[in-house]
Scaffold this active site. Structure first.
Site, PDB file in Angstrom:
ATOM      1  N   GLU A   1       0.869  -1.185   0.000  1.00 38.17           N
ATOM      2  CA  GLU A   1       0.000   0.000   0.000  1.00 38.17           C
ATOM      3  C   GLU A   1       0.905   1.234   0.000  1.00 38.17           C
ATOM      4  O   GLU A   1       1.781   1.342   0.849  1.00 38.17           O
ATOM      5  CB  GLU A   1      -0.893  -0.020   1.253  1.00 38.17           C
ATOM      6  CG  GLU A   1      -1.592   1.287   1.577  1.00 38.17           C
ATOM      7  CD  GLU A   1      -2.471   1.803   0.443  1.00 38.17           C
ATOM      8  OE1 GLU A   1      -3.340   1.051  -0.023  1.00 38.17           O
ATOM      9  OE2 GLU A   1      -2.254   2.964   0.006  1.00 38.17           O
TER      10      GLU A   1
ATOM     11  N   ASN B   1      -9.739   4.155  -0.915  1.00 41.12           N
ATOM     12  CA  ASN B   1     -11.051   4.799  -0.866  1.00 41.12           C
ATOM     13  C   ASN B   1     -12.073   3.952  -0.114  1.00 41.12           C
ATOM     14  O   ASN B   1     -13.091   4.464   0.353  1.00 41.12           O
ATOM     15  CB  ASN B   1     -11.586   5.043  -2.291  1.00 41.12           C
ATOM     16  CG  ASN B   1     -10.940   6.248  -2.936  1.00 41.12           C
ATOM     17  OD1 ASN B   1     -10.743   7.271  -2.283  1.00 41.12           O
ATOM     18  ND2 ASN B   1     -10.610   6.123  -4.204  1.00 41.12           N
TER      19      ASN B   1
ATOM     20  N   GLY C   1     -19.084   4.972   1.716  1.00 33.76           N
ATOM     21  CA  GLY C   1     -20.314   5.049   2.499  1.00 33.76           C
ATOM     22  C   GLY C   1     -20.770   3.739   3.120  1.00 33.76           C
ATOM     23  O   GLY C   1     -21.766   3.708   3.842  1.00 33.76           O
ATOM     24  N   GLY C   2     -20.067   2.656   2.805  1.00 33.90           N
ATOM     25  CA  GLY C   2     -20.401   1.377   3.435  1.00 33.90           C
ATOM     26  C   GLY C   2     -21.741   0.801   3.017  1.00 33.90           C
ATOM     27  O   GLY C   2     -22.374   0.065   3.780  1.00 33.90           O
TER      28      GLY C   2
ATOM     29  N   ARG D   1     -26.981   7.849 -10.376  1.00 34.90           N
ATOM     30  CA  ARG D   1     -26.068   8.954 -10.095  1.00 34.90           C
ATOM     31  C   ARG D   1     -25.864   9.897 -11.268  1.00 34.90           C
ATOM     32  O   ARG D   1     -25.794  11.106 -11.102  1.00 34.90           O
ATOM     33  CB  ARG D   1     -24.712   8.388  -9.656  1.00 34.90           C
ATOM     34  CG  ARG D   1     -24.807   7.769  -8.290  1.00 34.90           C
ATOM     35  CD  ARG D   1     -23.528   7.040  -7.920  1.00 34.90           C
ATOM     36  NE  ARG D   1     -23.589   6.659  -6.512  1.00 34.90           N
ATOM     37  CZ  ARG D   1     -22.668   5.927  -5.907  1.00 34.90           C
ATOM     38  NH1 ARG D   1     -21.615   5.497  -6.582  1.00 34.90           N
ATOM     39  NH2 ARG D   1     -22.789   5.623  -4.641  1.00 34.90           N
TER      40      ARG D   1
ATOM     41  N   GLU E   1     -11.791  -0.873  -8.753  1.00 40.12           N
ATOM     42  CA  GLU E   1     -11.973   0.306  -9.591  1.00 40.12           C
ATOM     43  C   GLU E   1     -10.929   0.408 -10.697  1.00 40.12           C
ATOM     44  O   GLU E   1     -11.148   1.131 -11.684  1.00 40.12           O
ATOM     45  CB  GLU E   1     -11.950   1.568  -8.701  1.00 40.12           C
ATOM     46  CG  GLU E   1     -12.566   2.788  -9.373  1.00 40.12           C
ATOM     47  CD  GLU E   1     -12.640   4.002  -8.452  1.00 40.12           C
ATOM     48  OE1 GLU E   1     -12.523   3.835  -7.220  1.00 40.12           O
ATOM     49  OE2 GLU E   1     -12.810   5.115  -8.974  1.00 40.12           O
TER      50      GLU E   1
ATOM     51  N   ILE F   1     -18.800  -1.999  -3.777  1.00 40.17           N
ATOM     52  CA  ILE F   1     -18.292  -2.968  -2.801  1.00 40.17           C
ATOM     53  C   ILE F   1     -18.475  -4.383  -3.347  1.00 40.17           C
ATOM     54  O   ILE F   1     -17.575  -5.229  -3.271  1.00 40.17           O
ATOM     55  CB  ILE F   1     -19.001  -2.789  -1.438  1.00 40.17           C
ATOM     56  CG1 ILE F   1     -18.723  -1.368  -0.896  1.00 40.17           C
ATOM     57  CG2 ILE F   1     -18.538  -3.842  -0.438  1.00 40.17           C
ATOM     58  CD1 ILE F   1     -19.293  -1.098   0.493  1.00 40.17           C
TER      59      ILE F   1
END
Lengths: 513, 513
Positions: free
Chosen positions: B73, B81, B86-87, B342, B483, B499
């Site tokens: 990392e 991210n 927002g989980g 969105r 992503e 997710i």
């Protein structure tokens, strides 16, 4: 400093690079080669990949600077898609506009392009083609291209600013340019010569290419770029650099399906069969930036009753869409502004189309506009049986199974709009010179959008240099022009701006290389 | 045969490859290296780049197969991210749906995703995440993730199918996964370790990576990937292969501006500062296919009164957009379905926004929904002063300079729609449980879309293998998840599917490597 040292070590170690990534038994296509390991068969100052608008402008411009130029074309004929295109050529602020009293400006041209391009156009490229359009128009005239006197009003443009070639085709520009360039002793043109790989020197400069001479494109192969082994490998040195003008990828099933999986092999395109992604991929393999590659454009004026660009497209562009209307055969009603930009029209048409039931929009106009059409745009589709003639609207309605009463109401409403100078779908009817749909015979053709132009490609700067994704600076020795580049047109190109784009950056590459 | 021979010759000659394209003094970033010239410092079975959802799922899954795993990392904290998202986690056909009597199916899930994705999603990838969503949900539960009992109804989904983490953040999944994986003796995690280059063997297989240990990301640099020289170079062998899970590029000004030139440095993003394109570019440099890279997504629920994802986003997602409305402050009128996908919402909001005049939509709801919100989603923005409380609609209107009478009419109309179960903008008001806007106090927040997710990336198959643009087959030894891949979401991702996507392909990479 750690990083710097390891770079030198990497160099010393002879890093394999992307070549390694594709060294597997199955593929070395588009593998860049090291110049120190290559024995060049021939030497030129400039090597140009392709033979369409961009390639020819680059070739003429560099050859007239006294440089020794090679053009390589993989197909058996020169001109790529340029030679089969519609020959419409947008030139903002042109001389004919002045004569016709049409006010235009670079700002208006940019505004039109940005609107169609959904505001994501690279404006520095648009500004460049606006500034140089008159220069490339003059270049084509110098080569012998002939244009119709009256300007066309192409879809999505605020004003008429589009020249139409006298023969109604891009060949009206390409063939004179070929004839012109062939007279230049500095220029060698090789057909059936397929570009495979770039040759790079130790500093990463593009110093040549490898090709196969005597290659034969095979449209029966699923993937010619990878599967076709024909031809003899040769290496050509390019002392000043290489111009990539290999065109778009509308006929590359694999690459286009990556961007839109719906575009299987059954989806037709206006492009010639050789419009594959090989050149683009070779450039990506040496670090060219991919720009807006996901945006593909349909030409809304094609016809489902023929293959490819065919002979029917230009009747819709100049006849039915400009002087007539498009209706949904189920309702007899219009459903769009027939002169909107291409994406807007294609999107609207796809909502009408039901391919499984063989339902397509019907585009038609009357006899009043025929005198203003080029004979090739009218007689060819009529002779081919694609364009049909009807004595009455009832006859037309019966043939296409349109509710006749609704159709007549639609025509009445449209005609009233033409008279009032105000159209219900916002079509600029004031530019049709009062021509409505009232004088038989009527001429109709079925319509379908076909895959026409790939907006995306490699990133170039205003000098036509290809930008590296790694250095964010030009890749030394590599220029590009035309449909293989991305950004000028954003999400959707306005009709007649392709010629402007391709010729301008071809010329600029020829000036700068 | 010509071509085959020249391939072997090229190999023998030690072709330089793309490395050469970037050998210039200024840049060797992302240059692939030849394994035979590399002395590996450490050896693992699996090397994973990144530490978000995809990386953690790949790490846990491969480590539990007994493989020796390294995660690298680049940042000083783990989770990318994922840990600040927002989980919300879409799981079609889940157990909670069965309890709540909600009918769902893979077909409906695909239909919803395809609608938002403008039909260009790679459906085989969507089918894969639909089929495996329950498995990865179970994986997170096994690691200790906790979810709210009641399902959420995320924008653009036909039915509630979205789990919400108990703490209202992606950290509710990421932190338990980190704790879980850290207990596994097969796993090594290195922070501040920046991936630079892939190491390839002679067959083009990815067999390791080069990194810099002790690297420090520098958000002050214009282009950290290229300019930051910190850290010590190390080489890590990956005997089975590498999983690229480096995330999207919302914070990479250069790369995002290639796709949309409007996205200069002043355009805010919900992403953490390290969300750059370095990993993606390294993959493109070894021939990974770029898929739909032009499609960038805005999160429509962000707030202009704070930087980044902030504390206000989740109030809009779960409060004002679900149980309230969004109005144009100039008119006091609604202008969109607050639960649309969105892209639809962001497009609508941008038409209202006038940043120069500091005009932004006002999102608000009343007190009735507060008990159903997580305290973190309500109290944090209230405390930060982003979310404001008003005793009356007049007070709210006065504060935001909204015409009060119009605002009250708008609320009346919306409330009538809630009662009737039919909304003028098509918002699924039947799912709000009858909550309208009538019980003070009222809670309001200004809204703005911020750059949130990059839909495009490298092409993977359903085994999470990265596909080569040259061979059109998997690049041996290279997997990817999350992503950094493209295709699953098409033109626009539905909320709460990230997710699902990241975890699924991470897990699949871990299963297959």
């Amino acid at each position: 400093m750690q990083k710097e040292i390891s770079r030198r070590e990497a160099l010393k170690l002879g890093a394999l690079g992307v070549g390694a990534g594709v060294l597997g038994a199955s593929n070395l296509m588009a593998m860049p080669l090291d110049a120190k390991d290559v024995k060049f068969d021939e030497e030129y100052d400039v090597v140009i990949i392709g033979s369409g608008f961009g390639a020819l402008a680059a070739g003429i411009t560099s050859a007239e600077r006294g440089l020794k130029v090679l053009l390589v074309e993989k197909m058996g004929r020169l001109g790529g898609n340029s030679v089969i295109n519609g020959g419409i050529f947008a030139v903002p602020n042109n001389e004919a506009q002045k004569k016709e009293g049409i006010k235009d400006s670079n700002e208006l041209f940019l505004k039109d392009c940005l609107k169609a391009g959904l505001q994501i156009n690279h404006t520095e490229l648009l500004e460049t083609i606006a500034n140089r359009a008159k220069d490339v128009f003059a270049l084509t005239v110098k080569c012998g291209a002939k244009y119709v006197e009256k300007l066309s009003h192409a879809g999505g443009h605020s004003v008429p600013r589009t020249y139409q070639t006298a023969n109604g085709s891009g060949s009206g520009i390409v063939l004179p340019m070929i004839e012109y360039i062939e007279k230049n002793p500095n220029v060698v043109i090789k057909k059936r010569t397929k570009f495979d790989d770039f040759v790079l020197d130790n500093d990463g400069k593009v110093v040549g290419i490898s090709v196969r001479e005597g290659y034969k494109f095979d449209s029966k192969l699923k993937d010619d770029d990878r599967e076709n082994k024909s031809g003899e490998r040769k290496f050509f040195k390019a002392k000043r650099g290489v111009v990539l003008a290999s065109g778009g990828f509308c006929r590359d099933i694999f690459f286009r399906q990556l961007q839109d999986p719906r575009l299987g092999k059954d989806v037709d395109s206006t492009n010639h069969p050789g419009a594959t992604a090989g050149g683009l991929i070779a450039a990506l393999n040496i670090g060219a930036c991919p720009v807006q590659v996901s945006w593909l454009q349909y030409g809304p004026w094609a016809c489902p009753d023929e293959v490819g660009f065919g002979v029917g497209s230009m009747f819709n562009v100049n006849g039915s869409f400009r002087y007539g209307i498009s209706v949904d055969p189920r309702t007899g009603k219009r459903y769009m502004n027939e002169l909107a930009d291409r994406k807007t029209r294609a999107d609207a048409m796809f909502k009408v189309i039901d391919a499984k039931k063989d339902i397509y929009p019907i585009n038609f106009c009357d006899s009043q506009c025929i005198p203003s059409l080029l004979s090739s745009h009218f007689e060819k589709p009529l002779k081919a049986g694609i364009l049909k003639e009807f004595k009455t609207l009832d006859e037309l309605a019966a043939h296409y199974k349109i509710p006749a009463d609704e159709l007549k109401k639609t025509v009445e409403k449209y005609n009233a709009g033409v008279k009032a100078g105000k159209d219900e779908f916002g079509k600029p009817v004031e530019t049709t010179g009062g021509i409505d749909i009232s004088k038989p015979p009527f001429y109709a053709e079925r319509g379908v959008p076909k895959l026409h132009h790939t907006m995306g490609g490699v990133k170039i700067n205003t000098k036509a240099q290809v930008i590296s994704i790694n250095t964010k600076k030009p890749i030394p020795g590599l220029y590009a022009a035309g449909e293989v580049t991305g950004g000028t047109h954003g999400a959707s190109r306005l009709g007649s701006v392709a010629i402007t784009d391709c010729l301008t950056f071809g010329m600029i590459a020829g000036e700068n290389i």
